[in-house]
Design a protein around this motif. Sequence first.
Motif, mmCIF file in Angstrom:
data_model
loop_
_atom_site.group_PDB
_atom_site.id
_atom_site.type_symbol
_atom_site.label_atom_id
_atom_site.label_comp_id
_atom_site.label_asym_id
_atom_site.label_seq_id
_atom_site.Cartn_x
_atom_site.Cartn_y
_atom_site.Cartn_z
ATOM 1 N N THR A 51 -3.174 20.067 0.868
ATOM 2 C CA THR A 51 -2.376 19.535 1.970
ATOM 3 C C THR A 51 -3.108 18.431 2.730
ATOM 4 N N SER A 52 -4.385 18.613 2.984
ATOM 5 C CA SER A 52 -5.128 17.598 3.749
ATOM 6 C C SER A 52 -5.195 16.276 2.998
ATOM 7 N N LYS A 53 -5.351 16.314 1.694
ATOM 8 C CA LYS A 53 -5.411 15.088 0.893
ATOM 9 C C LYS A 53 -4.043 14.422 0.813
ATOM 10 N N ILE A 54 -2.993 15.220 0.725
ATOM 11 C CA ILE A 54 -1.630 14.684 0.689
ATOM 12 C C ILE A 54 -1.302 14.000 2.009
ATOM 13 N N ARG A 98 -0.526 10.121 2.645
ATOM 14 C CA ARG A 98 0.722 9.711 3.301
ATOM 15 C C ARG A 98 0.428 8.743 4.449
ATOM 16 N N SER A 99 -0.630 9.008 5.189
ATOM 17 C CA SER A 99 -1.015 8.125 6.281
ATOM 18 C C SER A 99 -1.387 6.738 5.743
ATOM 19 N N LYS A 100 -2.111 6.699 4.637
ATOM 20 C CA LYS A 100 -2.477 5.421 4.017
ATOM 21 C C LYS A 100 -1.228 4.696 3.506
ATOM 22 N N LEU A 101 -0.299 5.437 2.941
ATOM 23 C CA LEU A 101 0.959 4.839 2.470
ATOM 24 C C LEU A 101 1.711 4.190 3.631
ATOM 25 N N LYS A 102 1.764 4.884 4.765
ATOM 26 C CA LYS A 102 2.450 4.338 5.943
ATOM 27 C C LYS A 102 1.761 3.053 6.422
ATOM 28 N N ARG A 103 0.416 3.024 6.376
ATOM 29 C CA ARG A 103 -0.311 1.806 6.756
ATOM 30 C C ARG A 103 0.007 0.663 5.809
ATOM 31 N N LEU A 104 0.105 0.972 4.524
ATOM 32 C CA LEU A 104 0.455 -0.062 3.543
ATOM 33 C C LEU A 104 1.877 -0.579 3.769
ATOM 34 N N VAL A 105 2.783 0.277 4.221
ATOM 35 C CA VAL A 105 4.141 -0.158 4.563
ATOM 36 C C VAL A 105 4.092 -1.089 5.774
ATOM 37 N N GLU A 106 3.332 -0.716 6.799
ATOM 38 C CA GLU A 106 3.213 -1.547 8.002
ATOM 39 C C GLU A 106 2.667 -2.939 7.683
ATOM 40 N N ARG A 107 1.825 -3.014 6.674
ATOM 41 C CA ARG A 107 1.202 -4.290 6.303
ATOM 42 C C ARG A 107 1.934 -4.999 5.162
ATOM 43 N N ASP A 108 3.137 -4.521 4.850
ATOM 44 C CA ASP A 108 4.021 -5.124 3.844
ATOM 45 C C ASP A 108 3.498 -5.076 2.409
ATOM 46 N N TRP A 109 2.620 -4.135 2.107
ATOM 47 C CA TRP A 109 2.182 -3.938 0.727
ATOM 48 C C TRP A 109 3.166 -3.057 -0.023
ATOM 49 N N LEU A 110 3.795 -2.122 0.697
ATOM 50 C CA LEU A 110 4.766 -1.195 0.109
ATOM 51 C C LEU A 110 5.998 -1.141 0.985
ATOM 52 N N ASP A 111 7.081 -0.610 0.408
ATOM 53 C CA ASP A 111 8.301 -0.325 1.171
ATOM 54 C C ASP A 111 8.520 1.178 1.154
ATOM 55 N N GLU A 112 9.118 1.683 2.217
ATOM 56 C CA GLU A 112 9.496 3.091 2.265
ATOM 57 C C GLU A 112 11.010 3.129 2.131
ATOM 58 N N GLU A 113 11.449 3.371 0.899
ATOM 59 C CA GLU A 113 12.876 3.335 0.568
ATOM 60 C C GLU A 113 13.665 4.323 1.420
ATOM 61 N N ARG A 114 13.208 5.538 1.468
ATOM 62 C CA ARG A 114 13.728 6.598 2.343
ATOM 63 C C ARG A 114 12.499 7.304 2.879
ATOM 64 N N PRO A 115 12.631 8.088 3.924
ATOM 65 C CA PRO A 115 11.442 8.767 4.451
ATOM 66 C C PRO A 115 10.686 9.524 3.352
ATOM 67 N N GLY A 116 9.413 9.146 3.173
ATOM 68 C CA GLY A 116 8.569 9.823 2.201
ATOM 69 C C GLY A 116 8.631 9.295 0.785
ATOM 70 N N LEU A 117 9.480 8.292 0.511
ATOM 71 C CA LEU A 117 9.598 7.717 -0.830
ATOM 72 C C LEU A 117 9.144 6.258 -0.793
ATOM 73 N N PHE A 118 8.092 5.958 -1.539
ATOM 74 C CA PHE A 118 7.457 4.649 -1.461
ATOM 75 C C PHE A 118 7.653 3.848 -2.741
ATOM 76 N N THR A 119 7.890 2.545 -2.571
ATOM 77 C CA THR A 119 8.088 1.618 -3.683
ATOM 78 C C THR A 119 7.266 0.357 -3.416
ATOM 79 N N PRO A 120 7.028 -0.446 -4.463
ATOM 80 C CA PRO A 120 6.326 -1.720 -4.238
ATOM 81 C C PRO A 120 7.143 -2.624 -3.318
ATOM 82 N N SER A 121 6.447 -3.427 -2.537
ATOM 83 C CA SER A 121 7.106 -4.411 -1.694
ATOM 84 C C SER A 121 7.513 -5.587 -2.573
ATOM 85 N N ALA A 122 8.755 -5.983 -2.509
ATOM 86 C CA ALA A 122 9.297 -7.009 -3.407
ATOM 87 C C ALA A 122 8.574 -8.355 -3.365
ATOM 88 N N PRO A 123 8.336 -8.958 -2.206
ATOM 89 C CA PRO A 123 7.763 -10.313 -2.221
ATOM 90 C C PRO A 123 6.264 -10.399 -2.406
#
Length: 79
Positions: A39-42, A46-71
């Motif tokens: 759980t701690s690693k997950i 997840r926190s790192k994924l959210k940071r990557l979304v904030e910095r436009d590296w990834l998109d969060e399609e729906r809460p908890g589901l991550f995809t590559p950022s298109a541009p």
Amino acid sequence: MTSADLPPVYRDIVDVVDDAPGPVQAKQIVPRIGLPAKTSKIEGTRSKLKRLVERDWLDEERPGLFTPSAPRTVSGSAG
């Protein structure tokens, strides 16, 4: 900026999301980057994924589901 400019763990996360056939969850990424599925690693991932979304590296399609950022520029490509 390319994924090569990211710290290694973030680069690994981006690579896993890029290689996935569809949206992925943190619990799917953790074993693919060599961490135990605890759980701690997950939650840390997840926190790192959210940071990557904030910095436009990834998109969060729906809460908890991550995809590559298109541009985003793919490392090694000439543009």
